[in-house]
Each structure stands twice: as structure tokens, then as C-alpha cells.
Design an enzyme around this catalytic site. Structure first.
Site, mmCIF file in Angstrom:
data_model
loop_
_atom_site.group_PDB
_atom_site.id
_atom_site.type_symbol
_atom_site.label_atom_id
_atom_site.label_comp_id
_atom_site.label_asym_id
_atom_site.label_seq_id
_atom_site.Cartn_x
_atom_site.Cartn_y
_atom_site.Cartn_z
ATOM 1 N N ASP A 239 -7.351 -5.357 18.725
ATOM 2 C CA ASP A 239 -7.045 -4.759 17.414
ATOM 3 C C ASP A 239 -8.318 -4.227 16.763
ATOM 4 O O ASP A 239 -9.209 -5.000 16.417
ATOM 5 C CB ASP A 239 -6.384 -5.796 16.505
ATOM 6 C CG ASP A 239 -5.777 -5.197 15.258
ATOM 7 O OD1 ASP A 239 -6.287 -4.161 14.764
ATOM 8 O OD2 ASP A 239 -4.797 -5.764 14.746
ATOM 9 N N HIS B 243 -3.691 -2.550 17.424
ATOM 10 C CA HIS B 243 -3.048 -2.768 16.125
ATOM 11 C C HIS B 243 -1.636 -2.192 16.211
ATOM 12 O O HIS B 243 -1.391 -1.043 15.832
ATOM 13 C CB HIS B 243 -3.868 -2.077 15.031
ATOM 14 C CG HIS B 243 -3.522 -2.491 13.647
ATOM 15 N ND1 HIS B 243 -3.823 -3.734 13.142
ATOM 16 C CD2 HIS B 243 -2.907 -1.824 12.643
ATOM 17 C CE1 HIS B 243 -3.420 -3.815 11.888
ATOM 18 N NE2 HIS B 243 -2.855 -2.667 11.566
ATOM 19 N N SER C 63 0.599 -5.850 9.428
ATOM 20 C CA SER C 63 -0.669 -5.467 8.851
ATOM 21 C C SER C 63 -0.721 -5.827 7.356
ATOM 22 O O SER C 63 -0.706 -7.009 7.007
ATOM 23 C CB SER C 63 -0.930 -3.975 9.108
ATOM 24 O OG SER C 63 -2.257 -3.626 8.832
#
Length: 190
Positions: free
Chosen positions: A132, A164, A85
């Protein structure tokens, strides 16, 4: 290998990933330099009020400290960056800005926008969930395009059913990327 956590986490949050990969190489798990301004944990840059318009500036502001941190952990040319991320965002932008590394595995990450062309790019693996909700798959596809336009040859894999996060199929893809990276670094005379 340097593991780079996402926003609201810490370097320690990446330990389970390294353990699942059973890595023989030395690893580092740095913490982002700033306390997360929306809860517990750390952040590379603030996401409070972040927009597509202001994200590039926030990343650019965070980049010098990020590069210094990576360089403080040893010769970056010998380092593979594995980011999740926000950690992936920082790794991608640092390399686009010229930080020489052995490679990047960017999980659930993206670029904040187009990057300038350069001649020497490391191997870049982009791994992203098709479901996601935090960083849309379209951002991963745009990242792939922007990297290609800048002279890189990224490999994007989008995983059906994944949000995610990191699951077994991502672990397999990371292992495969590590195998390719290790093969690239081994010369016939070694």
C-alpha cells in the site's frame, strides 16, 4: 451494513463491493459530507496538507458529523461498518470514541494515533495491502497495537502483492469476517 468510501469517492463507489459480496442484509452507502478539496468526489476530512501531526485534529473535527450520520441510518448497535481508506479511518475513530456498533471491517485504513482505553469493543477486522503506497502497512500494524493497548482485540491481515485497494483475497477475508460476525450475533435459541 454501512459502507464508507475513501477520499475522492462517493457512497456509490462502494456499490460494487456490496454486489461482489452478494449481501442479503440491507445496506447503506452514505456520501461524506464535504466536497473533495483536491478533485472530484467527497471527503470525510481534508487531506490537503495533512501530516502525522495534524491528522488527529482533522479526524476529531470530523467525528461529530460522522457519528450523527451513522446514527441517522438506524441504531448503530445493529450496524456493521465496512470502511475503505478514509472511511475506515472514520469508522475506527468513531468506535474508539464510543459509538456502539456491531463490528468494523477496515480496509486500507488506520488510526491517526493512540486511542483511549474502553471496556466494550466490537469485533474489528483490519485488512491491508503489503504494498500500500497510500497508507503504509506500518500504519496498520501501529493501529493494531494501539487498539490492543486500548482493550480491543483486532484481527490484522496483511496481503502480499496488494496495494491500496480491494482484490479477491480481500473479498474472501471480508466474507470470512461477515461469517464470524453473523455467528457471533446468533444465539443458541435463535
Amino acid at each position: 451494513m454501512i459502507f464508507l468510501h475513501g477520499v475522492g469517492a462517493s457512497g456509490a463507489a462502494m456499490h460494487p463491493l456490496a454486489e461482489a459480496l452478494a449481501l442479503p442484509q440491507p445496506t447503506a452507502f452514505p456520501d461524506a459530507p464535504h466536497p473533495f478539496d483536491m478533485g472530484p468526489g467527497r471527503q470525510w476530512f481534508s487531506v490537503k496538507g495533512v501530516t502525522e501531526a495534524n491528522r488527529p485534529g482533522r479526524v476529531a473535527e470530523a467525528l461529530p458529523a460522522f457519528a450523527r450520520l451513522i446514527e441517522s441510518l438506524g441504531d448503530p448497535r445493529d450496524s456493521l461498518l465496512i470502511g475503505f481508506s478514509q472511511g475506515a479511518i472514520m469508522a475506527l475513530h468513531a468506535v474508539a470514541a464510543g459509538l456502539p456498533v456491531a463490528g468494523i471491517i477496515a480496509v486500507s485504513g488506520r488510526l491517526a494515533g493512540q486511542v483511549s482505553p474502553r471496556s466494550a469493543w466490537p469485533r474489528i477486522s483490519l485488512l491491508h495491502g503489503a504494498e500500500d503506497p497510500v497508507i503504509a502497512p506500518a500504519a496498520a500494524r501501529a493501529t493494531e497495537t494501539w487498539l490492543h493497548d486500548a482493550g480491543a482485540t483486532p484481527q490484522l491481515t496483511v496481503f502480499d502483492g496488494l496495494g491500496h485497494g480491494i482484490d479477491g483475497q480481500v473479498l474472501t477475508a471480508i466474507r470470512d469476517s461477515l461469517s464470524v460476525s453473523n455467528a457471533d450475533q446468533t444465539s443458541p435459541g435463535d
